[in-house]
Design a protein around this motif. Structure first.
Motif, PDB file in Angstrom:
ATOM      1  N   PHE A 112       1.936   5.207  16.800  1.00  0.00           N
ATOM      2  CA  PHE A 112       1.099   4.258  16.478  1.00  0.00           C
ATOM      3  C   PHE A 112       1.980   3.069  15.890  1.00  0.00           C
ATOM      4  CE2 PHE A 112      -2.448   1.408  15.034  1.00  0.00           C
ATOM      5  CZ  PHE A 112      -2.177   0.840  13.890  1.00  0.00           C
TER       6      PHE A 112
ATOM      7  N   GLY B 297       8.568  -3.258  -5.265  1.00  0.00           N
ATOM      8  CA  GLY B 297       8.661  -3.165  -3.715  1.00  0.00           C
ATOM      9  C   GLY B 297      10.053  -3.997  -3.308  1.00  0.00           C
ATOM     10  N   LYS B 298      10.437  -5.046  -3.780  1.00  0.00           N
ATOM     11  CA  LYS B 298      11.357  -5.841  -3.582  1.00  0.00           C
ATOM     12  C   LYS B 298      12.811  -5.082  -3.934  1.00  0.00           C
ATOM     13  CE  LYS B 298      13.324 -10.827  -4.276  1.00  0.00           C
ATOM     14  NZ  LYS B 298      14.541 -10.339  -4.761  1.00  0.00           N
TER      15      LYS B 298
ATOM     16  N   TRP C 191      -3.142  -1.467   0.512  1.00  0.00           N
ATOM     17  CA  TRP C 191      -4.263  -0.919  -0.040  1.00  0.00           C
ATOM     18  C   TRP C 191      -5.371  -0.468   0.646  1.00  0.00           C
ATOM     19  CZ3 TRP C 191      -8.311  -3.867   1.627  1.00  0.00           C
ATOM     20  CH2 TRP C 191      -7.952  -5.218   1.641  1.00  0.00           C
ATOM     21  N   ASN C 192      -5.459  -0.643   2.022  1.00  0.00           N
ATOM     22  CA  ASN C 192      -6.679  -0.611   2.801  1.00  0.00           C
ATOM     23  C   ASN C 192      -6.688   0.826   3.310  1.00  0.00           C
ATOM     24  OD1 ASN C 192      -4.549  -0.899   4.741  1.00  0.00           O
ATOM     25  ND2 ASN C 192      -5.907  -1.316   6.363  1.00  0.00           N
TER      26      ASN C 192
ATOM     27  N   GLU D 292      -4.752 -13.688  10.904  1.00  0.00           N
ATOM     28  CA  GLU D 292      -5.521 -12.596  10.551  1.00  0.00           C
ATOM     29  C   GLU D 292      -6.472 -13.041   9.125  1.00  0.00           C
ATOM     30  OE1 GLU D 292      -3.254  -9.514   8.450  1.00  0.00           O
ATOM     31  OE2 GLU D 292      -4.212  -8.252   9.855  1.00  0.00           O
TER      32      GLU D 292
ATOM     33  N   CYS E  94      -6.304  -2.879   9.904  1.00  0.00           N
ATOM     34  CA  CYS E  94      -4.944  -3.530  10.511  1.00  0.00           C
ATOM     35  C   CYS E  94      -5.471  -3.841  12.003  1.00  0.00           C
ATOM     36  CB  CYS E  94      -3.814  -2.719  10.515  1.00  0.00           C
ATOM     37  SG  CYS E  94      -3.909  -1.332  11.203  1.00  0.00           S
TER      38      CYS E  94
ATOM     39  N   THR F 197       4.287  -0.908   5.165  1.00  0.00           N
ATOM     40  CA  THR F 197       3.011  -1.426   5.952  1.00  0.00           C
ATOM     41  C   THR F 197       2.448  -2.288   5.130  1.00  0.00           C
ATOM     42  OG1 THR F 197       2.704   0.728   7.148  1.00  0.00           O
ATOM     43  CG2 THR F 197       0.802  -0.611   6.919  1.00  0.00           C
ATOM     44  N   GLY F 198       2.081  -3.643   5.678  1.00  0.00           N
ATOM     45  CA  GLY F 198       1.593  -4.692   4.936  1.00  0.00           C
ATOM     46  C   GLY F 198       1.393  -5.805   5.639  1.00  0.00           C
ATOM     47  N   SER F 199       1.561  -7.084   4.843  1.00  0.00           N
ATOM     48  CA  SER F 199       1.307  -8.379   5.593  1.00  0.00           C
ATOM     49  C   SER F 199       2.678  -8.758   6.287  1.00  0.00           C
ATOM     50  CB  SER F 199       0.781  -9.709   4.576  1.00  0.00           C
ATOM     51  OG  SER F 199       2.003  -9.602   3.562  1.00  0.00           O
TER      52      SER F 199
ATOM     53  N   MET G 238       2.714  -4.470  10.609  1.00  0.00           N
ATOM     54  CA  MET G 238       2.088  -5.545   9.842  1.00  0.00           C
ATOM     55  C   MET G 238       0.543  -5.925  10.563  1.00  0.00           C
ATOM     56  SD  MET G 238       5.730  -7.592   9.200  1.00  0.00           S
ATOM     57  CE  MET G 238       6.175  -7.333  10.913  1.00  0.00           C
TER      58      MET G 238
ATOM     59  N   LYS H 143       6.135   3.232  -3.639  1.00  0.00           N
ATOM     60  CA  LYS H 143       5.465   2.126  -4.157  1.00  0.00           C
ATOM     61  C   LYS H 143       4.199   1.798  -3.640  1.00  0.00           C
ATOM     62  CE  LYS H 143       4.649  -1.983  -5.589  1.00  0.00           C
ATOM     63  NZ  LYS H 143       3.192  -2.395  -5.331  1.00  0.00           N
TER      64      LYS H 143
ATOM     65  N   ALA I 212       3.521   0.838   0.601  1.00  0.00           N
ATOM     66  CA  ALA I 212       1.990   1.064   1.120  1.00  0.00           C
ATOM     67  C   ALA I 212       1.096   0.070   0.770  1.00  0.00           C
ATOM     68  CB  ALA I 212       1.575   2.326   0.838  1.00  0.00           C
TER      69      ALA I 212
HETATM   70  N1  LIG Z   1       0.107  -2.443  11.218  1.00  0.00           N
HETATM   71  C1  LIG Z   1      -0.546  -1.319  10.333  1.00  0.00           C
HETATM   72  O1  LIG Z   1      -0.213  -0.197  10.477  1.00  0.00           O
HETATM   73  C2  LIG Z   1      -1.035  -1.810   9.027  1.00  0.00           C
HETATM   74  C3  LIG Z   1      -2.076  -0.982   8.515  1.00  0.00           C
HETATM   75  C4  LIG Z   1      -2.699  -1.390   7.256  1.00  0.00           C
HETATM   76  C5  LIG Z   1      -2.409  -2.881   6.897  1.00  0.00           C
HETATM   77  N2  LIG Z   1      -1.640  -3.400   7.492  1.00  0.00           N
HETATM   78  C6  LIG Z   1      -1.732  -4.877   7.025  1.00  0.00           C
HETATM   79  O2  LIG Z   1      -1.526  -5.122   5.793  1.00  0.00           O
HETATM   80  C7  LIG Z   1      -2.029  -6.346   5.050  1.00  0.00           C
HETATM   81  C8  LIG Z   1      -2.949  -5.912   3.869  1.00  0.00           C
HETATM   82  O3  LIG Z   1      -2.359  -5.146   3.029  1.00  0.00           O
HETATM   83  P1  LIG Z   1      -1.852  -5.611   1.815  1.00  0.00           P
HETATM   84  O4  LIG Z   1      -2.677  -6.858   1.168  1.00  0.00           O
HETATM   85  O5  LIG Z   1      -1.806  -4.584   0.879  1.00  0.00           O
HETATM   86  O6  LIG Z   1      -0.284  -6.350   2.230  1.00  0.00           O
HETATM   87  P2  LIG Z   1       0.739  -6.972   1.295  1.00  0.00           P
HETATM   88  O7  LIG Z   1       2.017  -7.207   2.266  1.00  0.00           O
HETATM   89  O8  LIG Z   1       0.264  -8.011   0.250  1.00  0.00           O
HETATM   90  O9  LIG Z   1       1.219  -5.747   0.358  1.00  0.00           O
HETATM   91  C9  LIG Z   1       1.775  -4.392   0.820  1.00  0.00           C
HETATM   92  C10 LIG Z   1       2.823  -3.800  -0.094  1.00  0.00           C
HETATM   93  O10 LIG Z   1       3.956  -4.534  -0.343  1.00  0.00           O
HETATM   94  C11 LIG Z   1       3.878  -4.923  -1.776  1.00  0.00           C
HETATM   95  N3  LIG Z   1       4.446  -6.071  -1.961  1.00  0.00           N
HETATM   96  C12 LIG Z   1       4.069  -7.256  -2.041  1.00  0.00           C
HETATM   97  N4  LIG Z   1       4.987  -7.944  -2.264  1.00  0.00           N
HETATM   98  C13 LIG Z   1       6.425  -7.489  -2.035  1.00  0.00           C
HETATM   99  C14 LIG Z   1       7.483  -8.019  -1.873  1.00  0.00           C
HETATM  100  N5  LIG Z   1       7.762  -9.254  -2.138  1.00  0.00           N
HETATM  101  N6  LIG Z   1       8.577  -7.147  -1.554  1.00  0.00           N
HETATM  102  C15 LIG Z   1       8.167  -5.682  -1.316  1.00  0.00           C
HETATM  103  N7  LIG Z   1       7.157  -5.199  -1.686  1.00  0.00           N
HETATM  104  C16 LIG Z   1       6.007  -6.256  -2.063  1.00  0.00           C
HETATM  105  C17 LIG Z   1       2.616  -4.683  -2.134  1.00  0.00           C
HETATM  106  O11 LIG Z   1       2.507  -4.308  -3.674  1.00  0.00           O
HETATM  107  C18 LIG Z   1       2.086  -3.526  -1.289  1.00  0.00           C
HETATM  108  O12 LIG Z   1       2.405  -2.046  -2.008  1.00  0.00           O
HETATM  109  C19 LIG Z   1      -2.844  -6.738   6.259  1.00  0.00           C
HETATM  110  O13 LIG Z   1      -1.950  -7.800   6.865  1.00  0.00           O
HETATM  111  C20 LIG Z   1      -2.807  -5.672   7.371  1.00  0.00           C
HETATM  112  O14 LIG Z   1      -2.974  -6.147   8.745  1.00  0.00           O
HETATM  113  C21 LIG Z   1      -1.068  -3.148   8.464  1.00  0.00           C
END
Ligand SMILES: NC(=O)c1ccc[n+]([C@@H]2O[C@H](COP(=O)([O-])OP(=O)(O)OC[C@H]3O[C@@H](n4cnc5c(N)ncnc54)[C@H](O)[C@@H]3O)[C@@H](O)[C@H]2O)c1
Ligand SMILES: O=CCCC(=O)C(=O)O
Length: 488
Positions: free
Chosen positions: A457, A217-218, A156-157, A390, A289, A232-234, A256, A180, A154
């Protein structure tokens, strides 16, 4: 960094017990509003800690899936009741960890509770259909079975809503989980898991391991006993997770980034459109996001809209999110602040005109945290970096267009497709927008942010791996369908 400030050390939750990492090392979780007051310490876990969590989840699978959906739902109802009692504590923790205002954090915590109750009830819903076989002597039906062990990764936002909108359906549909959380908001996640613990979930069903994404996470994405990954993340991180899961045949779900447009049509209600643009772009300091980042304005209304947008943005109060009258809190981390300032600089270099904000705030108490002014550029063309990438901060790109057709073409001209909105009173216009806009969430006369838990969603194009979260749609990811044929 703070010195001589004693902070609580939080632990991993593995096999029903709170455990320190075998590394004996911790990560300090800072408060972006005031870095002299750390929120606490979390475990800097290793692959050995992750292995223990996955083994515990794997061992708990059979018993957990043998319960009825209704029985599993009862555990979620109990977790919701515990969370209700701890709402203020959890909301304040989320605010301290990532800087959203306390009212927003409180609302998000209440949303998390509602999501728990929603999926508790899902445990009573049908899990298949009877389908007539062409063989009159046979009985054919479908059934849904859990994936097994699900890895939850997950961001942080939304430190309450997003972990819960993954964990709750995973559990009610019969999976066990290893979560995680993002390190920036891991303490909020830990407090949520405490609520699950208090609800009496069998040991091993729920596990949480904190630490570096590149390690934990990896490790989850690559682990042979992890049957599904919900991330959910970048985009950069998500693509790596998807490739790792695909490599070993695991199911994966990636949600993402976005570069969400709002179209201001010539017949828009200016006050309504300005208020919604400010909320969509700057609430949560632009770190949603679904946040508005491109504002596409038709020429006849452009000057009036821009001038009113500037006037009302100047009224925003900026400060420590725990304080009552603060509307805009800090950016969540030093890295995110530097990322935002980089894009502001890039916008100026590529010829966009900075018409409001653009500065980091460093005077007085601002010097203790990561504060930036709400920022507005105009004379932006859609090929600029600030219109394509973004930023994930309080930055608006104003784009003027000369026609309805140009507005939708510009709105769609990005690699993302998460959310979008339009302001118009013309029914035919908004129906055409709904049809033509390439985004998973389209909203009319409302801001681009605003996800409701009971509806599907997810994104299109490069915003998603194209499954959907939330509502009944979550069932599609967290279960596999079996077609059963029975002959007498
Ligand atoms: N589409 C959606 O529903 C949604 C919702 C919220 C945030 N987001 C996106 O999330 C991003 C911001 O969140 P963030 O900064 O936490 O994203 P991030 O990708 O940096 O981290 C997300 C998660 O992945 C983990 N992570 C980091 N490196 C990893 C790896 N190599 N392998 C596996 N896991 C790893 C992080 O510790 C964290 O728990 C923005 O791009 C935002 O648009 C998307
Ligand atoms: O950050 C992505 C989630 C967005 C959301 O939950 C909302 O817009 O309400």
């Amino acid at each position: 960094m703070a010195t001589n400030v004693t902070t609580t050390v939080y632990r991993n939750f593995i096999n029903g017990e709170w455990q320190e990492s075998e590394s004996a090392e911790q990560i300090t979780v800072i408060n972006p509003a005031d870095t002299s007051l750390p929120v606490g310490q979390i475990q800097s876990s290793t692959t050995a800690d992750l292995e223990a969590a996955v083994e515990a989840a794997d061992a708990a699978r059979k018993e957990w899936r043998s319960l009825s959906g209704a029985a599993r739902g009862e555990f979620l109802y109990r977790a919701a009741a515990v969370m209700e009692e701890r709402t203020e504590e959890i909301a304040a923790t989320a605010t301290k960890e990532m800087g959203k205002t306390l009212p927003e954090a409180r609302g998000e915590t209440q949303r998390g509770i509602a999501i728990l109750k929603y999926y508790a009830a899902e445990g009573m819903r049908k899990t298949g259909d009877v389908i007539p076989s062409t063989d009159p002597g046979a009985f054919m039906y479908t059934s849904r079975v859990p994936l097994g062990v699900v890895g939850v990764i997950a961001p942080w936002n939304f430190p309450v809503a997003i972990p819960i909108w993954k964990i709750a359906p995973a559990l009610v549909y019969g999976n066990t989980i290893v979560c995680k959380p993002a390190s920036e908001t891991a303490i909020t996640a830990i407090k949520i898991i405490e609520c699950f613990e208090a609800a009496g979930f069998p040991k091993g069903v729920i596990n949480l391991v904190t630490g570096a994404g590149s390690v934990i996470g990896k490790g989850l994405a690559e682990h042979p006993k992890v049957n599904g990954i919900t991330f959910t993340g970048s985009n950069n991180v998500g693509k790596g997770i998807g490739l790792a899961a695909l490599e070993r045949g695991a199911k994966y779900q990636l949600e993402m980034g976005g570069k969400n447009p709002v179209i201001i049509a010539a017949d828009a209600d200016i006050e309504q459109a300005v208020d919604a643009t400010i909320s969509g772009a700057f609430r949560s300091t632009g770190q949603k996001c679904t946040a508005t980042s491109r504002v596409i304005v038709e020429a006849p209304i452009y000057d009036a809209f821009r001038d009113r947008l500037i006037e009302k943005t100047k009224e925003i109060t900026i400060g420590n999110s725990l304080e009552k009258d603060v509307w805009l809190g800090p950016i969540a981390s030093k890295a995110q602040l530097e990322n935002c300032l980089h894009y502001i600089q890039k916008g100026m270099e590529e010829g966009a005109k900075l018409i409001l904000g653009g500065e980091q705030l460093t005077d007085g108490d601002y010097a203790k945290g990561f504060y930036v002014q709400p920022t507005i550029f105009e004379d932006v063309t859609n090929d600029m970096v600030i219109a394509q990438e973004e930023i994930f901060g309080p930055v608006i790109a104003l784009i003027k267009v000369d026609s309805e057709e140009q507005a939708i073409d510009v709105a769609n001209d990005v690699k993302f497709g998460l959310s979008a909105s339009i302001f118009t009173k013309n029914i035919g216009r908004f129906l055409q927008f709904v049809e033509d806009m390439e985004a998973g969430l389209v909203r009319v006369n409302a801001e681009s942010a605003g996800v409701e838990l009971q509806a599907p969603f997810g994104g299109m194009k490069q915003s998603s791996s194209h499954s959907r979260e939330q509502g009944e749609a979550a069932k599609e990811f967290f279960t596999s369908i079996k077609t059963v044929f029975v002959k007498g």
